[in-house]
Scaffold this motif. Structure first.
Motif, PDB file in Angstrom:
ATOM      1  N   GLN A  37       2.523  -3.655  -4.384  1.00 53.35           N
ATOM      2  CA  GLN A  37       1.392  -2.748  -4.203  1.00 53.35           C
ATOM      3  C   GLN A  37       0.500  -3.215  -3.056  1.00 53.35           C
ATOM      4  O   GLN A  37      -0.022  -2.407  -2.295  1.00 53.35           O
ATOM      5  CB  GLN A  37       0.557  -2.651  -5.492  1.00 53.35           C
ATOM      6  CG  GLN A  37       1.265  -1.947  -6.621  1.00 53.35           C
ATOM      7  CD  GLN A  37       1.566  -0.494  -6.302  1.00 53.35           C
ATOM      8  OE1 GLN A  37       0.804   0.187  -5.642  1.00 53.35           O
ATOM      9  NE2 GLN A  37       2.704  -0.014  -6.779  1.00 53.35           N
ATOM     10  N   ASP A  38       0.338  -4.532  -2.932  1.00 48.64           N
ATOM     11  CA  ASP A  38      -0.474  -5.082  -1.852  1.00 48.64           C
ATOM     12  C   ASP A  38       0.108  -4.721  -0.490  1.00 48.64           C
ATOM     13  O   ASP A  38      -0.622  -4.364   0.432  1.00 48.64           O
ATOM     14  CB  ASP A  38      -0.601  -6.600  -2.005  1.00 48.64           C
ATOM     15  CG  ASP A  38      -1.581  -7.196  -1.025  1.00 48.64           C
ATOM     16  OD1 ASP A  38      -2.697  -6.664  -0.892  1.00 48.64           O
ATOM     17  OD2 ASP A  38      -1.227  -8.208  -0.385  1.00 48.64           O
ATOM     18  N   VAL A  39       1.426  -4.784  -0.375  1.00 45.53           N
ATOM     19  CA  VAL A  39       2.088  -4.406   0.881  1.00 45.53           C
ATOM     20  C   VAL A  39       1.838  -2.933   1.183  1.00 45.53           C
ATOM     21  O   VAL A  39       1.507  -2.565   2.318  1.00 45.53           O
ATOM     22  CB  VAL A  39       3.609  -4.709   0.817  1.00 45.53           C
ATOM     23  CG1 VAL A  39       4.344  -4.094   1.993  1.00 45.53           C
ATOM     24  CG2 VAL A  39       3.845  -6.212   0.755  1.00 45.53           C
ATOM     25  N   LYS A  40       1.953  -2.084   0.177  1.00 45.43           N
ATOM     26  CA  LYS A  40       1.727  -0.649   0.377  1.00 45.43           C
ATOM     27  C   LYS A  40       0.290  -0.372   0.822  1.00 45.43           C
ATOM     28  O   LYS A  40       0.053   0.427   1.729  1.00 45.43           O
ATOM     29  CB  LYS A  40       2.029   0.126  -0.912  1.00 45.43           C
ATOM     30  CG  LYS A  40       3.499   0.174  -1.257  1.00 45.43           C
ATOM     31  CD  LYS A  40       3.733   0.880  -2.564  1.00 45.43           C
ATOM     32  CE  LYS A  40       5.187   0.848  -2.971  1.00 45.43           C
ATOM     33  NZ  LYS A  40       5.413   1.487  -4.271  1.00 45.43           N
ATOM     34  N   PHE A  41      -0.669  -1.039   0.197  1.00 42.31           N
ATOM     35  CA  PHE A  41      -2.060  -0.842   0.587  1.00 42.31           C
ATOM     36  C   PHE A  41      -2.324  -1.357   1.996  1.00 42.31           C
ATOM     37  O   PHE A  41      -3.098  -0.761   2.746  1.00 42.31           O
ATOM     38  CB  PHE A  41      -3.012  -1.509  -0.406  1.00 42.31           C
ATOM     39  CG  PHE A  41      -3.198  -0.722  -1.670  1.00 42.31           C
ATOM     40  CD1 PHE A  41      -3.700   0.568  -1.638  1.00 42.31           C
ATOM     41  CD2 PHE A  41      -2.876  -1.269  -2.889  1.00 42.31           C
ATOM     42  CE1 PHE A  41      -3.873   1.308  -2.796  1.00 42.31           C
ATOM     43  CE2 PHE A  41      -3.043  -0.537  -4.060  1.00 42.31           C
ATOM     44  CZ  PHE A  41      -3.542   0.745  -4.013  1.00 42.31           C
ATOM     45  N   SER A  42      -1.685  -2.451   2.368  1.00 41.63           N
ATOM     46  CA  SER A  42      -1.854  -2.980   3.725  1.00 41.63           C
ATOM     47  C   SER A  42      -1.323  -2.001   4.764  1.00 41.63           C
ATOM     48  O   SER A  42      -1.939  -1.785   5.805  1.00 41.63           O
ATOM     49  CB  SER A  42      -1.141  -4.327   3.860  1.00 41.63           C
ATOM     50  OG  SER A  42      -1.746  -5.295   3.057  1.00 41.63           O
ATOM     51  N   LEU A  43      -0.173  -1.400   4.483  1.00 43.81           N
ATOM     52  CA  LEU A  43       0.393  -0.416   5.403  1.00 43.81           C
ATOM     53  C   LEU A  43      -0.488   0.823   5.501  1.00 43.81           C
ATOM     54  O   LEU A  43      -0.691   1.361   6.593  1.00 43.81           O
ATOM     55  CB  LEU A  43       1.808  -0.034   4.962  1.00 43.81           C
ATOM     56  CG  LEU A  43       2.863  -1.127   5.103  1.00 43.81           C
ATOM     57  CD1 LEU A  43       4.167  -0.703   4.433  1.00 43.81           C
ATOM     58  CD2 LEU A  43       3.083  -1.482   6.555  1.00 43.81           C
ATOM     59  N   LEU A  44      -1.018   1.256   4.384  1.00 41.56           N
ATOM     60  CA  LEU A  44      -1.916   2.405   4.383  1.00 41.56           C
ATOM     61  C   LEU A  44      -3.192   2.089   5.160  1.00 41.56           C
ATOM     62  O   LEU A  44      -3.678   2.914   5.940  1.00 41.56           O
ATOM     63  CB  LEU A  44      -2.250   2.813   2.951  1.00 41.56           C
ATOM     64  CG  LEU A  44      -3.160   4.023   2.781  1.00 41.56           C
ATOM     65  CD1 LEU A  44      -2.530   5.270   3.404  1.00 41.56           C
ATOM     66  CD2 LEU A  44      -3.450   4.245   1.310  1.00 41.56           C
ATOM     67  N   ASP A  45      -3.718   0.898   4.973  1.00 39.44           N
ATOM     68  CA  ASP A  45      -4.911   0.475   5.693  1.00 39.44           C
ATOM     69  C   ASP A  45      -4.652   0.442   7.198  1.00 39.44           C
ATOM     70  O   ASP A  45      -5.472   0.904   7.990  1.00 39.44           O
ATOM     71  CB  ASP A  45      -5.356  -0.899   5.196  1.00 39.44           C
ATOM     72  CG  ASP A  45      -6.649  -1.352   5.818  1.00 39.44           C
ATOM     73  OD1 ASP A  45      -7.640  -0.607   5.739  1.00 39.44           O
ATOM     74  OD2 ASP A  45      -6.661  -2.466   6.384  1.00 39.44           O
ATOM     75  N   GLU A  46      -3.495  -0.085   7.593  1.00 40.36           N
ATOM     76  CA  GLU A  46      -3.138  -0.118   9.013  1.00 40.36           C
ATOM     77  C   GLU A  46      -3.050   1.290   9.581  1.00 40.36           C
ATOM     78  O   GLU A  46      -3.572   1.571  10.659  1.00 40.36           O
ATOM     79  CB  GLU A  46      -1.797  -0.831   9.220  1.00 40.36           C
ATOM     80  CG  GLU A  46      -1.317  -0.806  10.651  1.00 40.36           C
ATOM     81  CD  GLU A  46       0.115  -1.275  10.805  1.00 40.36           C
ATOM     82  OE1 GLU A  46       0.696  -1.004  11.875  1.00 40.36           O
ATOM     83  OE2 GLU A  46       0.662  -1.893   9.878  1.00 40.36           O
TER      84      GLU A  46
END
Length: 66
Positions: A37-46
């Protein structure tokens, strides 16, 4: 995530080695899920910080009267 939240609230520590190992496996699975989930949120943030403004600028320049 609600399922994981319920898991975190569980006070059961296991009453045998087998049940404690099963709980440890569930905890490790939870950590893996949380990392994904952290990876997904990081990609969304980027995307939101880097790509979205350029997309909005493009459309604003193409259709200034919208």
């Amino acid at each position: 995530m609600a399922k994981q939240e319920a898991f975190l609230g569980n006070k059961d520590l296991g009453d045998s080695l087998d049940s404690a190992e099963a709980l440890l496996k569930k905890h490790n699975d939870f950590e893996t899920s949380l990392a994904a989930q952290d990876v997904k949120f990081s990609l969304l943030d980027e995307f939101a910080k880097v790509r979205l403004p350029s997309i909005c600028s493009f459309f604003a320049s193409e259709w200034p009267n919208l």
